[in-house]
Motif scaffolding. Structure first.
Motif, PDB file in Angstrom:
ATOM      1  N   ALA A 142       0.783  -0.899   0.078  1.00  0.00           N
ATOM      2  CA  ALA A 142       0.176  -0.159  -0.261  1.00  0.00           C
ATOM      3  C   ALA A 142       0.582   1.329  -0.124  1.00  0.00           C
ATOM      4  CB  ALA A 142      -0.502  -0.124   1.193  1.00  0.00           C
ATOM      5  N   VAL A 143       0.158   2.591  -0.747  1.00  0.00           N
ATOM      6  CA  VAL A 143       0.554   3.793  -0.415  1.00  0.00           C
ATOM      7  C   VAL A 143      -0.060   4.141   0.530  1.00  0.00           C
ATOM      8  CG1 VAL A 143       1.207   6.169  -1.089  1.00  0.00           C
ATOM      9  CG2 VAL A 143       1.267   3.714  -2.844  1.00  0.00           C
ATOM     10  N   LEU A 170       5.375   5.010  -7.241  1.00  0.00           N
ATOM     11  CA  LEU A 170       4.754   4.239  -6.277  1.00  0.00           C
ATOM     12  C   LEU A 170       3.684   3.644  -6.159  1.00  0.00           C
ATOM     13  CD1 LEU A 170       4.702   8.225  -4.460  1.00  0.00           C
ATOM     14  CD2 LEU A 170       6.397   6.357  -4.269  1.00  0.00           C
ATOM     15  N   ARG A 171       2.936   3.704  -7.305  1.00  0.00           N
ATOM     16  CA  ARG A 171       1.858   2.539  -7.558  1.00  0.00           C
ATOM     17  C   ARG A 171       2.575   1.431  -7.380  1.00  0.00           C
ATOM     18  NH1 ARG A 171      -2.293   2.777  -4.800  1.00  0.00           N
ATOM     19  NH2 ARG A 171      -1.266   0.582  -4.635  1.00  0.00           N
ATOM     20  N   GLY A 172       3.095   1.315  -8.450  1.00  0.00           N
ATOM     21  CA  GLY A 172       3.868   0.552  -9.743  1.00  0.00           C
ATOM     22  C   GLY A 172       4.688  -0.122  -8.433  1.00  0.00           C
ATOM     23  N   THR A 196       6.681  -1.343   1.104  1.00  0.00           N
ATOM     24  CA  THR A 196       5.369  -1.039   1.878  1.00  0.00           C
ATOM     25  C   THR A 196       6.054   0.603   1.648  1.00  0.00           C
ATOM     26  OG1 THR A 196       5.369  -2.478   3.596  1.00  0.00           O
ATOM     27  CG2 THR A 196       5.604   0.172   4.506  1.00  0.00           C
ATOM     28  N   VAL A 197       5.077   1.717   1.186  1.00  0.00           N
ATOM     29  CA  VAL A 197       5.559   2.817   0.684  1.00  0.00           C
ATOM     30  C   VAL A 197       5.003   3.925   1.529  1.00  0.00           C
ATOM     31  CG1 VAL A 197       5.546   4.320  -1.358  1.00  0.00           C
ATOM     32  CG2 VAL A 197       5.429   1.502  -1.700  1.00  0.00           C
ATOM     33  N   VAL A 198       5.647   5.006   2.213  1.00  0.00           N
ATOM     34  CA  VAL A 198       5.369   5.746   2.807  1.00  0.00           C
ATOM     35  C   VAL A 198       5.275   6.816   2.793  1.00  0.00           C
ATOM     36  CG1 VAL A 198       5.420   6.723   5.340  1.00  0.00           C
ATOM     37  CG2 VAL A 198       5.620   4.579   5.298  1.00  0.00           C
ATOM     38  N   THR A 225      -3.143   8.999  -5.088  1.00  0.00           N
ATOM     39  CA  THR A 225      -2.189   7.814  -4.945  1.00  0.00           C
ATOM     40  C   THR A 225      -2.465   7.253  -3.760  1.00  0.00           C
ATOM     41  OG1 THR A 225      -0.576   9.155  -5.946  1.00  0.00           O
ATOM     42  CG2 THR A 225       0.118   6.641  -5.304  1.00  0.00           C
ATOM     43  N   VAL A 226      -2.574   7.396  -3.150  1.00  0.00           N
ATOM     44  CA  VAL A 226      -2.771   6.989  -1.660  1.00  0.00           C
ATOM     45  C   VAL A 226      -4.001   6.050  -1.517  1.00  0.00           C
ATOM     46  CG1 VAL A 226      -1.167   8.434  -0.403  1.00  0.00           C
ATOM     47  CG2 VAL A 226      -3.904   8.358  -0.258  1.00  0.00           C
TER      48      VAL A 226
END
Length: 240
Positions: free
Chosen positions: A30-31, A172-174, A181-183, A195-196
């Motif tokens: 998840a973003v 970021l989506r990719g 884990t994308v913060v 995006t999130v």
């Protein structure tokens, strides 16, 4: 994939409260938008998670370990905390080669991340001649160099034009779709709302919201109105 868990995390600088009793998780796949106005405690929180600031109390764990306990940190966490921390006479490619050698990372990753951030054509130019947006892309390339499970990005769209911001959203989506884990930390809601998957909102060091954008607007407010309501400082003399 590793996740980031914050447990009762607090930080005080003398008499100033930066973060107070923060408990949340940044989950894999998840973003997560980590939001709040300037001075809300976002950057301090991220620096505690990355072992750059010692918490006054509480813990910040990445994959169940504190950052200092990670065996190969660059392969676990990639971070962008500020752009521009590069030697101006060094090329983008040589900067990445140096980081790869210091981190015991394969040099083959250098060309891979340069292409990933669309800097291949400028790789052999001196960083001193890069625009702010190009330096931001080089920061992202540095964060991606270890092919990490966790990306921690503080204001990653800084300096990017609208086309660059659209590119960043796709990147970021990719990464999240690969299970990472994308913060993404920001003080501008509109910058990350497209995006999130989740929103974690701080106000004056306190957790104000932890959930999805749909949950934030469930009562008919716009995202912007809800964000302002949650993060607005209390009015002096107001009666509860």
């Amino acid at each position: 994939m590793a996740e980031v868990a914050l447990r009762a995390l607090s930080k005080r600088f003398r008499q100033t409260r930066a973060v107070e009793d923060l408990t949340t998780e940044f989950v894999a796949g998840a973003v997560t938008g980590f939001l709040g106005p300037n001075g809300a405690g976002k950057s301090t929180t991220l620096r505690m998670a990355l072992g750059l600031v010692r918490p006054t109390s509480g813990t910040a764990l990445i994959g169940g370990r504190e950052y200092a306990e990670l065996r190969r940190p660059l392969r676990t966490v990639g971070a962008v905390l500020e752009s521009g921390a590069f030697h101006p006479a060094r090329s983008g490619r040589n900067h990445l080669r140096l980081v790869a050698r210091l981190g015991d990372l394969p040099l083959a990753r250098v060309d891979a991340v340069l292409e990933a951030v669309d800097l291949g054509a400028a790789a052999d130019r001196r960083v001193g001649g890069y625009s702010l947006g190009m330096r931001q892309r080089l920061s992202l390339a540095t964060a991606l160099l270890g092919d990490p499970e966790v990306l921690v990005l503080d204001e990653p769209a800084n300096g990017l034009d609208p086309a660059g911001m659209a590119w960043l959203r796709g990147l970021l989506r990719g990464l999240a779709d690969e299970g990472r884990t994308v913060v993404v930390s920001s003080h501008i809601l509109a910058e990350v709302a497209q995006t999130v998957d989740r929103l974690v909102i701080l106000g004056e060091g306190w957790l104000r919201f932890d959930g999805t954008a749909g949950e934030l607007t469930a009562y008919g407010e716009t995202l912007e109105a809800a964000f302002l309501r949650l993060t607005a400082p209390p009015v002096a003399g107001a009666v509860a």
